[in-house]
Design a protein around this motif. Structure first.
Motif, mmCIF file in Angstrom:
data_model
loop_
_atom_site.group_PDB
_atom_site.id
_atom_site.type_symbol
_atom_site.label_atom_id
_atom_site.label_comp_id
_atom_site.label_asym_id
_atom_site.label_seq_id
_atom_site.Cartn_x
_atom_site.Cartn_y
_atom_site.Cartn_z
ATOM 1 N N LEU A 122 -3.872 -1.978 7.450
ATOM 2 C CA LEU A 122 -3.007 -1.219 8.345
ATOM 3 C C LEU A 122 -1.723 -0.828 7.625
ATOM 4 C CD1 LEU A 122 -2.308 -0.136 11.194
ATOM 5 C CD2 LEU A 122 -1.216 -2.355 11.642
ATOM 6 N N PHE A 123 -1.430 0.445 7.585
ATOM 7 C CA PHE A 123 -0.164 0.939 7.057
ATOM 8 C C PHE A 123 0.825 1.068 8.217
ATOM 9 C CE2 PHE A 123 -2.555 1.742 3.383
ATOM 10 C CZ PHE A 123 -1.703 2.081 2.338
ATOM 11 N N ILE A 124 1.996 0.486 8.043
ATOM 12 C CA ILE A 124 3.082 0.663 9.004
ATOM 13 C C ILE A 124 4.041 1.635 8.332
ATOM 14 C CG2 ILE A 124 4.802 -0.493 10.437
ATOM 15 C CD1 ILE A 124 3.264 -3.119 9.844
ATOM 16 N N THR A 125 4.048 2.883 8.775
ATOM 17 C CA THR A 125 4.608 3.986 8.005
ATOM 18 C C THR A 125 5.844 4.593 8.643
ATOM 19 O OG1 THR A 125 2.400 4.543 7.163
ATOM 20 C CG2 THR A 125 4.097 6.254 7.014
ATOM 21 N N ASN A 182 -3.129 3.230 10.730
ATOM 22 C CA ASN A 182 -1.745 3.640 10.487
ATOM 23 C C ASN A 182 -0.946 3.586 11.776
ATOM 24 O OD1 ASN A 182 0.505 4.734 9.062
ATOM 25 N ND2 ASN A 182 0.053 6.729 9.965
ATOM 26 N N SER A 183 0.233 3.007 11.691
ATOM 27 C CA SER A 183 1.185 2.983 12.795
ATOM 28 C C SER A 183 2.457 3.658 12.313
ATOM 29 C CB SER A 183 1.469 1.544 13.230
ATOM 30 O OG SER A 183 2.444 1.505 14.252
ATOM 31 N N VAL A 242 -4.404 -7.259 7.007
ATOM 32 C CA VAL A 242 -3.682 -6.844 5.803
ATOM 33 C C VAL A 242 -2.774 -5.687 6.190
ATOM 34 C CG1 VAL A 242 -3.869 -6.031 3.424
ATOM 35 C CG2 VAL A 242 -5.656 -7.512 4.383
ATOM 36 N N LEU A 243 -1.468 -5.865 5.984
ATOM 37 C CA LEU A 243 -0.497 -4.884 6.467
ATOM 38 C C LEU A 243 0.424 -4.429 5.336
ATOM 39 C CD1 LEU A 243 -0.487 -7.543 8.726
ATOM 40 C CD2 LEU A 243 0.114 -5.572 10.114
ATOM 41 N N VAL A 244 0.680 -3.124 5.270
ATOM 42 C CA VAL A 244 1.530 -2.543 4.231
ATOM 43 C C VAL A 244 2.837 -2.065 4.855
ATOM 44 C CG1 VAL A 244 1.741 -0.783 2.437
ATOM 45 C CG2 VAL A 244 -0.506 -1.763 2.977
ATOM 46 N N PRO A 283 -1.179 -17.929 6.772
ATOM 47 C CA PRO A 283 -2.284 -17.224 6.084
ATOM 48 C C PRO A 283 -3.084 -16.258 6.963
ATOM 49 C CG PRO A 283 -2.995 -19.388 6.711
ATOM 50 C CD PRO A 283 -1.560 -19.292 7.154
ATOM 51 N N ARG A 284 -2.700 -16.150 8.239
ATOM 52 C CA ARG A 284 -3.463 -15.245 9.099
ATOM 53 C C ARG A 284 -3.242 -13.788 8.702
ATOM 54 N NH1 ARG A 284 -6.341 -15.139 13.662
ATOM 55 N NH2 ARG A 284 -6.106 -13.409 15.140
ATOM 56 N N TYR A 285 -2.049 -13.477 8.213
ATOM 57 C CA TYR A 285 -1.720 -12.105 7.823
ATOM 58 C C TYR A 285 -1.261 -12.050 6.369
ATOM 59 C CZ TYR A 285 -1.798 -11.037 12.809
ATOM 60 O OH TYR A 285 -2.186 -10.870 14.112
ATOM 61 N N ALA A 286 -1.624 -10.981 5.696
ATOM 62 C CA ALA A 286 -1.168 -10.734 4.318
ATOM 63 C C ALA A 286 -0.299 -9.473 4.338
ATOM 64 C CB ALA A 286 -2.352 -10.543 3.379
ATOM 65 N N TRP A 287 0.901 -9.574 3.767
ATOM 66 C CA TRP A 287 1.848 -8.452 3.761
ATOM 67 C C TRP A 287 1.964 -7.860 2.362
ATOM 68 C CZ3 TRP A 287 4.059 -6.439 8.086
ATOM 69 C CH2 TRP A 287 3.964 -7.203 9.260
ATOM 70 N N LEU A 288 1.972 -6.531 2.286
ATOM 71 C CA LEU A 288 2.154 -5.827 1.021
ATOM 72 C C LEU A 288 3.470 -5.055 1.083
ATOM 73 C CD1 LEU A 288 -0.969 -6.393 1.030
ATOM 74 C CD2 LEU A 288 -1.237 -4.256 -0.233
ATOM 75 N N THR A 289 4.264 -5.163 0.014
ATOM 76 C CA THR A 289 5.534 -4.444 -0.066
ATOM 77 C C THR A 289 5.595 -3.684 -1.394
ATOM 78 O OG1 THR A 289 6.770 -6.235 -1.145
ATOM 79 C CG2 THR A 289 6.625 -6.307 1.247
#
Length: 384
Positions: free
Chosen positions: A208-211, A237-238, A259-261, A284-290
């Motif tokens: 999921l992209f948070i844009t 995408n949000s 998995v969230l960006v 560990p339920r969610y992985a964040w990408l920055t």
């Protein structure tokens, strides 16, 4: 010399050798003394709403100019320097204003002198009534993509070569209308393929992209979507505007994405992860990408209006970002290449020691700025 530098030199050479009578006449305003060559320098000093800053390139630009003089790259009795440093504030209108002022694209008249000339001579000599100002032969700028793009759209009207060294880090939208614009390096939109490669490495199938609705982030998203189907990866995408209420406009938990960006500027990301912390979206339920161009400890920033929830302390947000994954461009070279001097007079190792930047984010931008100035110098040497 690398192929990228060679391509940049060819482009700049064609621009510097071209021009028509109208542009030549415009360039007569405030010509520098023979031997003095100046370029405009517009970058992003202010971390305003975007948090994107490229001012760390200034020491490397100074270092490049020092080495160019030391190695006598330009013909005898010629020097190269920037006329001033202007702050684009990573803002479209501010950047355009800085460009128009720096290049003095409108004729400036000294009406006091004009009146005196008329009274004494009975006629107006325009050449004696224009304000004198150093003329720039090129532009290095303008920081982030949102500040660079509007200038790139118009700089060619005055035959002004423009080199951008930091916009490539963020998916700058290349367009055929940018006639005298050179993105350095010429490859852009690298974040998208990197994210997809990471997904394949971990065998993740949903992301999921948070844009933030800014062109640079929408471009990154477009690249990912265009390449995701062939890799059997589902992309959600949000989107949101900077001024929107994030608690009502983000669908973090819908459709079970894990998995969230954070596809946005860091100062906006602080508000998003505060909302996510409130919803207990932690590892560990969610992985964040920055992104790697975020400043160090960016989650400690507090906007003037405050965060959505008072409970979002810096420690809490750091907990949410525990084991985050960072997408970042980094310099790459073999040990031999790292220690071997280049055409610019320094090896990568010597350059790193000279600029003395601890952050890899800053090091990438600084090294690109150093090469961009050398590209301009080599093009000028070829025109001599």
């Amino acid at each position: 010399m690398s192929s990228i530098v060679s391509a940049c030199v060819v482009l700049l050479l064609s621009v510097l050798c071209s021009g028509d009578e109208d542009s030549a006449a415009a360039g007569e305003i405030g010509q520098p003394r023979p031997g003095e060559l100046h370029f405009g320098f517009i970058t992003s000093f202010s971390r305003s709403a975007s948090s994107y800053e490229s001012s760390q390139a200034v020491p490397s630009v100074d270092l490049a100019l020092e080495k160019i003089a030391e190695l006598s790259v330009l013909p005898d009795n010629y020097t190269l320097s920037y006329s001033a440093i202007r702050d684009s504030q990573c803002d479209r209108q501010t950047s355009l204003r800085a460009f128009l002022e720096e290049f003095d694209v409108f004729e400036q008249w000294d009406y006091d002198n004009a009146t005196s000339a008329v009274c004494q001579n009975g006629s107006l000599d325009s050449s004696s009534t224009r304000k004198k100002k150093k003329a720039n032969i090129a532009l290095l700028g303008c920081g982030c993509p949102s500040a660079t793009e509007p200038v790139a759209e118009i700089s060619h009207f005055w035959n002004i070569p423009q080199i951008s060294f930091s916009s490539a880090l963020s998916g700058f939208p290349l367009n055929q209308n940018y006639k005298y614009f050179q993105l350095y390096p010429s490859e852009s939109k690298l974040e998208g393929p990197s994210i997809l490669a990471l997904m394949e490495h971990f065998q993740w199938k949903r992301i999921l992209f948070i844009t933030q609705k800014e062109e640079m982030f929408l471009n990154i998203l477009d690249v990912v979507i265009s390449q995701s189907e062939s890799r059997n990866i589902t992309v959600g995408n949000s989107e949101f505007r900077t001024d929107e209420d994030l608690s009502k406009n983000l669908f973090f938990e819908e459709e079970d994405y894990r998995v969230l960006v954070l596809n946005m500027y860091s100062r906006t990301a602080v508000k998003v992860i505060c909302e996510a912390y409130k919803r207990n979206m932690t590892y560990p339920r969610y992985a964040w990408l920055t992104y790697g161009f975020y400043p160090d400890e960016w989650w400690t920033y507090r906007p003037p209006e405050g965060l959505p929830h008072e409970s979002c302390t810096s420690d809490h947000l750091a907990t949410l970002l525990h084991r985050k994954l960072i997408i970042q461009q980094v310099p790459h070279a073999t040990e031999e290449q790292f220690e071997s001097p280049t055409d610019t007079g320094l090896s990568p190792y010597q350059f790193n020691a000279e600029v003395n930047l601890q952050s890899s984010e800053y090091l990438v931008i600084a090294s690109l700025a150093y090469d961009a100035v050398w590209t301009l110098a080599l093009a000028l040497n070829t025109t001599a």
